[in-house]
Design an enzyme around this catalytic site. Structure first.
Site, PDB file in Angstrom:
ATOM      1  N   LEU A  20     -34.322  -7.717   0.475  1.00  0.00           N
ATOM      2  CA  LEU A  20     -35.559  -7.388   0.492  1.00  0.00           C
ATOM      3  C   LEU A  20     -35.986  -6.783   1.903  1.00  0.00           C
ATOM      4  O   LEU A  20     -36.896  -6.913   2.099  1.00  0.00           O
ATOM      5  CB  LEU A  20     -36.505  -8.533   0.234  1.00  0.00           C
ATOM      6  CG  LEU A  20     -36.462  -9.032  -1.291  1.00  0.00           C
ATOM      7  CD1 LEU A  20     -37.554 -10.299  -1.489  1.00  0.00           C
ATOM      8  CD2 LEU A  20     -37.189  -7.725  -2.132  1.00  0.00           C
TER       9      LEU A  20
ATOM     10  N   ASP B  68       0.714  -1.165   0.005  1.00  0.00           N
ATOM     11  CA  ASP B  68       0.041   0.088  -0.182  1.00  0.00           C
ATOM     12  C   ASP B  68       0.918   1.227  -0.081  1.00  0.00           C
ATOM     13  O   ASP B  68       2.013   1.076   0.512  1.00  0.00           O
ATOM     14  CB  ASP B  68      -0.852  -0.003   1.075  1.00  0.00           C
ATOM     15  CG  ASP B  68      -2.111   0.817   1.034  1.00  0.00           C
ATOM     16  OD1 ASP B  68      -3.193  -0.014   0.612  1.00  0.00           O
ATOM     17  OD2 ASP B  68      -2.066   2.123   0.918  1.00  0.00           O
TER      18      ASP B  68
ATOM     19  N   LYS C  61     -19.935  -7.449 -13.054  1.00  0.00           N
ATOM     20  CA  LYS C  61     -19.850  -6.653 -11.744  1.00  0.00           C
ATOM     21  C   LYS C  61     -20.927  -5.604 -11.487  1.00  0.00           C
ATOM     22  O   LYS C  61     -21.683  -5.471 -10.613  1.00  0.00           O
ATOM     23  CB  LYS C  61     -18.382  -6.165 -11.345  1.00  0.00           C
ATOM     24  CG  LYS C  61     -18.094  -5.296 -10.185  1.00  0.00           C
ATOM     25  CD  LYS C  61     -18.307  -6.236  -8.995  1.00  0.00           C
ATOM     26  CE  LYS C  61     -18.422  -5.343  -7.569  1.00  0.00           C
ATOM     27  NZ  LYS C  61     -18.887  -6.202  -6.519  1.00  0.00           N
TER      28      LYS C  61
ATOM     29  N   LYS D  26     -23.524  -0.766   7.355  1.00  0.00           N
ATOM     30  CA  LYS D  26     -24.415  -1.833   7.736  1.00  0.00           C
ATOM     31  C   LYS D  26     -23.529  -2.428   8.809  1.00  0.00           C
ATOM     32  O   LYS D  26     -22.407  -1.983   9.280  1.00  0.00           O
ATOM     33  CB  LYS D  26     -24.455  -2.639   6.338  1.00  0.00           C
ATOM     34  CG  LYS D  26     -22.885  -3.382   5.843  1.00  0.00           C
ATOM     35  CD  LYS D  26     -23.293  -4.187   4.979  1.00  0.00           C
ATOM     36  CE  LYS D  26     -21.809  -4.701   4.248  1.00  0.00           C
ATOM     37  NZ  LYS D  26     -22.207  -5.738   3.436  1.00  0.00           N
TER      38      LYS D  26
ATOM     39  N   GLY E  76     -36.130  -0.178   4.373  1.00  0.00           N
ATOM     40  CA  GLY E  76     -35.561   0.536   5.449  1.00  0.00           C
ATOM     41  C   GLY E  76     -34.963   1.819   4.795  1.00  0.00           C
ATOM     42  O   GLY E  76     -35.650   2.599   4.185  1.00  0.00           O
TER      43      GLY E  76
ATOM     44  N   CYS F 211     -20.113   0.634  -2.164  1.00  0.00           N
ATOM     45  CA  CYS F 211     -20.135   0.065  -3.540  1.00  0.00           C
ATOM     46  C   CYS F 211     -21.590   0.607  -4.148  1.00  0.00           C
ATOM     47  O   CYS F 211     -21.397   1.139  -5.286  1.00  0.00           O
ATOM     48  CB  CYS F 211     -19.954  -1.429  -3.507  1.00  0.00           C
ATOM     49  SG  CYS F 211     -18.425  -1.772  -2.897  1.00  0.00           S
TER      50      CYS F 211
ATOM     51  N   ARG G  87     -18.922  -9.119   0.409  1.00  0.00           N
ATOM     52  CA  ARG G  87     -19.514  -8.183   1.230  1.00  0.00           C
ATOM     53  C   ARG G  87     -18.758  -7.840   2.749  1.00  0.00           C
ATOM     54  O   ARG G  87     -18.272  -8.604   3.178  1.00  0.00           O
ATOM     55  CB  ARG G  87     -20.917  -8.624   1.702  1.00  0.00           C
ATOM     56  CG  ARG G  87     -21.870  -8.994   0.482  1.00  0.00           C
ATOM     57  CD  ARG G  87     -23.041  -9.863   1.093  1.00  0.00           C
ATOM     58  NE  ARG G  87     -22.556 -11.044   1.349  1.00  0.00           N
ATOM     59  CZ  ARG G  87     -23.124 -12.172   1.917  1.00  0.00           C
ATOM     60  NH1 ARG G  87     -24.505 -11.955   2.377  1.00  0.00           N
ATOM     61  NH2 ARG G  87     -22.429 -13.309   2.522  1.00  0.00           N
TER      62      ARG G  87
ATOM     63  N   GLY H  32     -26.348   2.033   1.221  1.00  0.00           N
ATOM     64  CA  GLY H  32     -25.212   3.088   1.389  1.00  0.00           C
ATOM     65  C   GLY H  32     -23.889   2.312   1.170  1.00  0.00           C
ATOM     66  O   GLY H  32     -23.968   1.180   0.680  1.00  0.00           O
TER      67      GLY H  32
HETATM   68  N1  LIG Z   1     -15.320  -2.671   0.019  1.00  0.00           N
HETATM   69  C1  LIG Z   1     -16.062  -3.622  -0.577  1.00  0.00           C
HETATM   70  O1  LIG Z   1     -17.064  -4.145   0.079  1.00  0.00           O
HETATM   71  C2  LIG Z   1     -15.947  -3.861  -2.246  1.00  0.00           C
HETATM   72  C3  LIG Z   1     -16.694  -5.061  -2.474  1.00  0.00           C
HETATM   73  C4  LIG Z   1     -16.471  -5.359  -3.874  1.00  0.00           C
HETATM   74  C5  LIG Z   1     -15.760  -4.484  -4.532  1.00  0.00           C
HETATM   75  N2  LIG Z   1     -14.789  -3.389  -4.062  1.00  0.00           N
HETATM   76  C6  LIG Z   1     -14.138  -2.480  -5.016  1.00  0.00           C
HETATM   77  O2  LIG Z   1     -12.833  -3.018  -4.775  1.00  0.00           O
HETATM   78  C7  LIG Z   1     -12.119  -1.753  -4.701  1.00  0.00           C
HETATM   79  C8  LIG Z   1     -11.336  -1.496  -3.504  1.00  0.00           C
HETATM   80  O3  LIG Z   1     -12.415  -1.167  -2.692  1.00  0.00           O
HETATM   81  P1  LIG Z   1     -11.908  -1.009  -1.094  1.00  0.00           P
HETATM   82  O4  LIG Z   1     -13.192  -0.741  -0.297  1.00  0.00           O
HETATM   83  O5  LIG Z   1     -11.158  -2.145  -0.629  1.00  0.00           O
HETATM   84  O6  LIG Z   1     -11.094   0.497  -0.920  1.00  0.00           O
HETATM   85  P2  LIG Z   1     -10.174   1.131   0.161  1.00  0.00           P
HETATM   86  O7  LIG Z   1     -10.310   2.329  -0.112  1.00  0.00           O
HETATM   87  O8  LIG Z   1     -10.839   0.573   1.338  1.00  0.00           O
HETATM   88  O9  LIG Z   1      -8.806   0.695   0.035  1.00  0.00           O
HETATM   89  C9  LIG Z   1      -8.116   1.028  -1.237  1.00  0.00           C
HETATM   90  C10 LIG Z   1      -6.444   1.114  -0.711  1.00  0.00           C
HETATM   91  O10 LIG Z   1      -5.777   1.112  -1.690  1.00  0.00           O
HETATM   92  C11 LIG Z   1      -4.689   1.905  -1.212  1.00  0.00           C
HETATM   93  N3  LIG Z   1      -3.994   2.666  -2.701  1.00  0.00           N
HETATM   94  C12 LIG Z   1      -4.359   3.672  -3.343  1.00  0.00           C
HETATM   95  N4  LIG Z   1      -3.656   4.084  -4.439  1.00  0.00           N
HETATM   96  C13 LIG Z   1      -2.628   3.285  -4.314  1.00  0.00           C
HETATM   97  C14 LIG Z   1      -1.555   3.012  -4.974  1.00  0.00           C
HETATM   98  N5  LIG Z   1      -1.159   3.661  -6.155  1.00  0.00           N
HETATM   99  N6  LIG Z   1      -0.639   1.831  -4.665  1.00  0.00           N
HETATM  100  C15 LIG Z   1      -0.887   1.389  -3.805  1.00  0.00           C
HETATM  101  N7  LIG Z   1      -2.087   1.177  -2.921  1.00  0.00           N
HETATM  102  C16 LIG Z   1      -2.890   2.490  -3.172  1.00  0.00           C
HETATM  103  C17 LIG Z   1      -5.317   3.173  -0.146  1.00  0.00           C
HETATM  104  O11 LIG Z   1      -4.074   3.638   0.361  1.00  0.00           O
HETATM  105  C18 LIG Z   1      -6.220   2.259   0.055  1.00  0.00           C
HETATM  106  O12 LIG Z   1      -5.528   1.445   1.542  1.00  0.00           O
HETATM  107  C19 LIG Z   1     -13.041  -0.567  -5.359  1.00  0.00           C
HETATM  108  O13 LIG Z   1     -12.865  -0.583  -6.637  1.00  0.00           O
HETATM  109  C20 LIG Z   1     -14.357  -1.406  -4.969  1.00  0.00           C
HETATM  110  O14 LIG Z   1     -15.362  -0.546  -5.563  1.00  0.00           O
HETATM  111  C21 LIG Z   1     -15.167  -3.128  -2.815  1.00  0.00           C
END
Ligand SMILES: NC(=O)c1ccc[n+]([C@@H]2O[C@H](COP(=O)([O-])OP(=O)(O)OC[C@H]3O[C@@H](n4cnc5c(N)ncnc54)[C@H](O)[C@@H]3O)[C@@H](O)[C@H]2O)c1
Length: 450
Positions: free
Chosen positions: A251, A31, A205, A321, A254, A261, A155, A258
């Site tokens: 279903l 990260d 997706k 949630k 409420g 995603c 999720r 939010g």
């Molecule tokens: N959160 C969910 O429940 C969920 C479920 C399915 C898909 N997604 C998708 O997955 C993706 C990630 O979501 P998330 O909720 O984990 O995001 P998040 O914001 O929690 O995490 C993203 C991470 O990426 C890091 N980051 C940003 N730029 C970077 C770089 N250049 N190099 C290295 N690290 C970097 C950030 O510091 C952060 O820790 C999104 O596209 C989201 O839509 C999320």
């Protein structure tokens, strides 16, 4: 043992990294946030997710997962590179791809041998090709690579079991060999694997999330009609859900959806359609219905209290949630803002999200437990359906409050029981209860026929 690099240790990345390590792979989780990586090196998780710490600790101990901020270190010897960085909403609702682009550039600049780049972030249709272009143009010298789309369906709150027991794995690539190699990585999960071209995988997706959001808005629309006609949406949903063509999930009427995603993904899909000259009517209706839910709940409270000016309102739950500390697009934020701007004082309790929420809701007073929060409250609003709220000592809660008024934004309590306890209680879509309270002829008829 395969070597995998996971870029981004947010909600998706850290779970992906820990689960692949647990499946016996060597994983390097990267990260750009020094703070998150330092925390992980000291056993501190960047997010709250049930079971995550135990999973990470076990794999750190076994030497299967390490953490770094160095792309050079992470890419050395890695055959697979998962991109799991954020793709938030941009100004017009389009996905903001700046983090994906930065990750692709860094991968290109630091790779020293062929890799398969796998996009786990939710990205607009066509992004896979765009990522390939970025990598190609940013490489100091040409090194072969492939791009595969592997959208994530986990999720928050049940992320580990969702990852380990997925309903399906979707892979998209024009490079069959690369797709097959990524499929091999997922074989231990024993789920059906759907292999498509890149764009189709990316679309699967968005279509999946938009469909689930549609189910939520559908039942919320039904909830509104139930209120008018004297039916109970909870029973309606239960009765519908036994039909296998419909299913019982998503279903719950409420406060609406939010989180990180659904809101951004529905918006981004509508944006993609509009860009191509389409008018995605259903998606707009889904968003409109969802937007109405939060003000509707606040108005319900105003109806019960007369006015919220000078009143104290307690929010039960803050995260978008249960079982997560994620506050992104959480209804609690909007509801608190509306109440405060109408002159109310707002107190809140959440089992895990208060620390994150405090920074986002500076005007809200965080409390140590639900009973402490209830003190001085003229009303409580249920915002998040945490299990512990279903087991509260409701008489104690009532006795702690100044006035026993509850607006249940998640319909977790039984209206009849709440009325017996002396609460002025309103759920959302529970028209049958309304009629009973009014003692209308229709409710008499329904009671007599039971
Ligand atoms: N959160 C969910 O429940 C969920 C479920 C399915 C898909 N997604 C998708 O997955 C993706 C990630 O979501 P998330 O909720 O984990 O995001 P998040 O914001 O929690 O995490 C993203 C991470 O990426 C890091 N980051 C940003 N730029 C970077 C770089 N250049 N190099 C290295 N690290 C970097 C950030 O510091 C952060 O820790 C999104 O596209 C989201 O839509 C999320």
């Amino acid at each position: 043992m395969k070597q995998i690099c996971v870029v981004g240790v947010g909600y998706v990345g850290i779970v992906t990294a820990a689960c692949f390590a647990d499946l016996g792979n060597r994983v390097i989780a990267l990260d750009i946030s020094e703070e998150k990586i330092e925390g992980l090196k000291h056993g501190e998780m960047p997010i709250y997710e049930p079971g995550l710490k135990e999973l990470v600790d076990r794999n750190v101990f076994a030497g299967r997962i390490i953490f770094t901020t160095s792309y050079a270190e992470a890419l050395k010897g890695s055959e697979f590179v998962f991109i799991a960085v954020g793709t938030p909403s941009g100004v017009d609702g389009e996905a903001d791809l700046r983090y994906v682009a930065a990750a692709a550039r860094s991968i290109a600049q630091h790779m020293t041998e062929p890799v398969i780049v796998i996009n786990k972030s939710t990205v607009p249709v066509g992004t896979g090709d765009w990522v390939a272009d970025i990598i190609r143009s940013s490489q100091p010298r040409p090194i072969p690579f492939s791009v595969v789309s592997c959208p994530e369906f986990l999720r928050e709150g049940s992320a580990i079991s969702d990852f380990m027991q997925p309903h399906r794995t979707v892979l998209g690539s024009l490079d069959t060999d690369a797709a097959n190699k990524v499929a091999q990585l997922h074989l231990p999960l024993r789920a059906p694997i759907v292999i498509t071209d890149l764009r189709t995988a990316e679309m699967i997706k968005y279509a999946s999330n938009a469909f689930l959001a549609t189910k939520i808005s559908f039942i919320n629309e039904i909830a509104n009609i139930c209120e008018e006609l004297g039916a109970d949406v909870k029973e309606v949903a239960a009765g519908m859900g036994y039909d296998k063509r419909i299913g019982p999930f998503f279903l719950d009427a409420g406060l609406g959806y939010g989180g990180s995603c659904f809101p951004k993904d529905v918006k981004a899909l509508a944006y993609m359609a509009a860009e191509k000259g389409r008018h995605p009517q259903l998606l707009h209706a889904v968003m409109e219905i969802n937007d109405d839910r939060r003000p509707m709940a606040v108005n319900r409270l105003k109806d019960l209290l007369g006015d919220v000016m000078g009143r104290t309102v307690g929010l039960l739950g803050l995260s978008f949630k249960p079982n997560t500390d994620d506050m992104r697009d959480a209804p609690a934020i909007t509801v608190a803002e509306m109440l405060i701007s109408a002159g109310a004082r707002v107190r809140a309790y959440d089992p895990v999200a208060m620390e994150i929420a405090q920074g986002l809701m500076p005007g809200v007073e965080m409390c140590g437990d639900p009973y402490q929060m209830a003190k001085e409250c003229d009303a409580i609003m249920v915002i998040t359906e945490w299990n512990e709220f279903k087991q509260l000592d409701l008489e104690r809660l009532r006795d702690s409050m100044r006035r026993p008024v509850i607006v249940d934004g998640r319909n977790i309590y039984d209206p009849n029981y709440m009325a017996r306890l002396g609460f002025q209680y309103r759920g959302l879509g529970r028209g049958y209860q309304e009629r009973q309270n009014e003692g209308s002829p229709r409710s008499e008829f329904v009671r007599a026929s039971q």
